[in-house]
Motif scaffolding. Sequence first.
Motif, mmCIF file in Angstrom:
data_model
loop_
_atom_site.group_PDB
_atom_site.id
_atom_site.type_symbol
_atom_site.label_atom_id
_atom_site.label_comp_id
_atom_site.label_asym_id
_atom_site.label_seq_id
_atom_site.Cartn_x
_atom_site.Cartn_y
_atom_site.Cartn_z
ATOM 1 N N ALA A 196 0.802 -1.148 0.036
ATOM 2 C CA ALA A 196 0.144 0.037 0.003
ATOM 3 C C ALA A 196 1.047 1.210 -0.001
ATOM 4 N N PHE A 197 0.462 2.170 -0.835
ATOM 5 C CA PHE A 197 1.652 3.218 -1.213
ATOM 6 C C PHE A 197 0.747 4.597 -0.860
ATOM 7 N N ASP A 198 1.506 5.426 -0.286
ATOM 8 C CA ASP A 198 1.088 6.845 -0.134
ATOM 9 C C ASP A 198 1.556 7.385 -1.307
ATOM 10 N N LYS A 199 0.968 8.670 -1.507
ATOM 11 C CA LYS A 199 1.296 9.374 -2.916
ATOM 12 C C LYS A 199 2.558 10.336 -2.675
ATOM 13 N N LYS A 200 3.568 9.882 -2.639
ATOM 14 C CA LYS A 200 4.882 10.597 -2.535
ATOM 15 C C LYS A 200 6.009 9.821 -3.171
ATOM 16 N N PRO A 201 7.046 10.718 -3.262
ATOM 17 C CA PRO A 201 8.192 10.217 -4.111
ATOM 18 C C PRO A 201 8.601 8.941 -3.237
ATOM 19 N N THR A 202 9.148 7.841 -4.164
ATOM 20 C CA THR A 202 9.469 6.639 -3.684
ATOM 21 C C THR A 202 10.754 6.047 -4.296
ATOM 22 N N LEU A 203 11.525 5.891 -3.213
ATOM 23 C CA LEU A 203 12.669 4.975 -3.793
ATOM 24 C C LEU A 203 12.538 3.078 -3.779
ATOM 25 N N PHE A 204 12.166 2.686 -4.890
ATOM 26 C CA PHE A 204 12.084 1.553 -4.913
ATOM 27 C C PHE A 204 13.432 0.610 -4.797
ATOM 28 N N ILE A 205 13.584 -0.562 -3.965
ATOM 29 C CA ILE A 205 14.876 -1.183 -3.988
ATOM 30 C C ILE A 205 14.575 -2.887 -4.080
ATOM 31 N N ASN A 248 5.445 9.611 -11.571
ATOM 32 C CA ASN A 248 5.667 8.427 -12.426
ATOM 33 C C ASN A 248 5.257 7.077 -11.621
ATOM 34 N N LEU A 249 5.313 7.502 -10.127
ATOM 35 C CA LEU A 249 4.733 6.287 -9.235
ATOM 36 C C LEU A 249 3.373 6.010 -9.912
ATOM 37 N N SER A 250 2.396 7.218 -10.373
ATOM 38 C CA SER A 250 1.012 6.424 -10.649
ATOM 39 C C SER A 250 1.066 6.105 -11.963
ATOM 40 N N LYS A 251 2.055 6.137 -12.772
ATOM 41 C CA LYS A 251 2.155 5.480 -13.866
ATOM 42 C C LYS A 251 2.634 3.928 -13.687
ATOM 43 N N LEU A 252 3.332 3.611 -12.883
ATOM 44 C CA LEU A 252 3.815 2.215 -12.446
ATOM 45 C C LEU A 252 2.893 1.146 -12.600
ATOM 46 N N ASP A 253 3.244 0.121 -13.453
ATOM 47 C CA ASP A 253 2.460 -0.679 -13.743
ATOM 48 C C ASP A 253 2.855 -2.085 -13.042
#
Length: 413
Positions: A71-80, A118-123
């Motif tokens: 579950a994601f908040d709408k804020k900048p995210t670093l995926f690792i 770009n987070l909102s576009k992530l598939d």
Amino acid sequence: MKSQICIYEDVSYKNLLPLVYFRPVYDLKCGFLTLRKKILNNYKNTDVVLHCRKYLENTLKESGESYAINAFDKKPTLFINGRVLADGRISKKIPLNGTDKIFTNSGIVVAARLSVENLSKLDSGKNDFFDFESLKNIPVEEVDVKLINYPWDLINHNALELIADIKKVKIPCHSKSGNKFKGVHFINSKNIFIDKKVDIKPNVVLDAESGPIFIAKCVRILPNVYIQGPVYIGENSLVKSNTSIYHNTTIGEMCKVGGEIENSIIHSYSNKQHEGFLGHSYLCSWINIGASTNNSDLKNNYGNITVLLNGEPVDSGSQFVGLMMGDHSKSAINTMFNTGTIIGVSSNIFGAGFPKRYLPSFTFGGTDIIRTNSLNKSIEVAEIVMGRRNIKMSESDKELFRTVFELTNQERM
């Protein structure tokens, strides 16, 4: 806007089966910390999201962690990538803040820093895995980070990771002198770290010449034991008399160990408390190894060991690969495992001679008899075993068994 971190699983989790049927890849151990903990140690005071396969959600939520899950908040995210083996420089190689960027290693995505747009576009792609390649016009940077690709990678990196993990703890040694540990022999004592409420009986040798030894809280070590670092022994574990634990070995919490152990990781809540050799192996949780069980970790011709993964032979590139055993599996007395043997979850292995080098989950037998271990019986036994450690098996735990039974059904046909 403050950024968050998401530690995620990718489709290559399959190469780490059966070790990850009951846990996300980032909850595997290397050294004595999980891959997740190693990552988070480098990104302090940051909101964290854990991404996992859907069927692991409820069990992960019940683990007591306070992190958001899938579950994601709408804020900048670093995926690792959860398979990253993070060192102390990862936050410099992959900074939390900055412009959008995808980080790769040998073409594999190891991280991605995304803005809200770009987070909102992530598939999420097929099977709930993120498809970073669906994002267009984002710069790609190649970075030097290590990835855990196969189970034996955890073993091969364990020596250096133990040294690094123990160095970070910086715990003082509690009363190595005086009458506290009377009759205990310390070799290179400055490299030996003993936590509170540890009971070490006489005629134990702690040899830290080749690497550090860390003994966590409430560990009991019975007489006539030899331990050669680097070694970690987790909280509330028992080391039985006449045990030899050699270099590069991790014993997790609430384990009972005996016999000869070398270059191995025993995750937690598992027993290998009798005579027998365990080498270059990874045992998951709730495992019981029968008396005089042995595994081979070296071929007689000293060649590289080929391991059967997902139905395909894989050259490990290593001369040493032992036993990889999934959660809740057991071996009978006098069981013999060949080099590079893979045993699935909730299996009961017995019989004369060597069983096959790959046995799927919920296997009953191994040599003369091979049939499916009953799902209901598997859950019943697991509930008894967990109850012996005062842990109540939840409905989510039972559902996890049912799901993995279905996921592995094709393997048993």
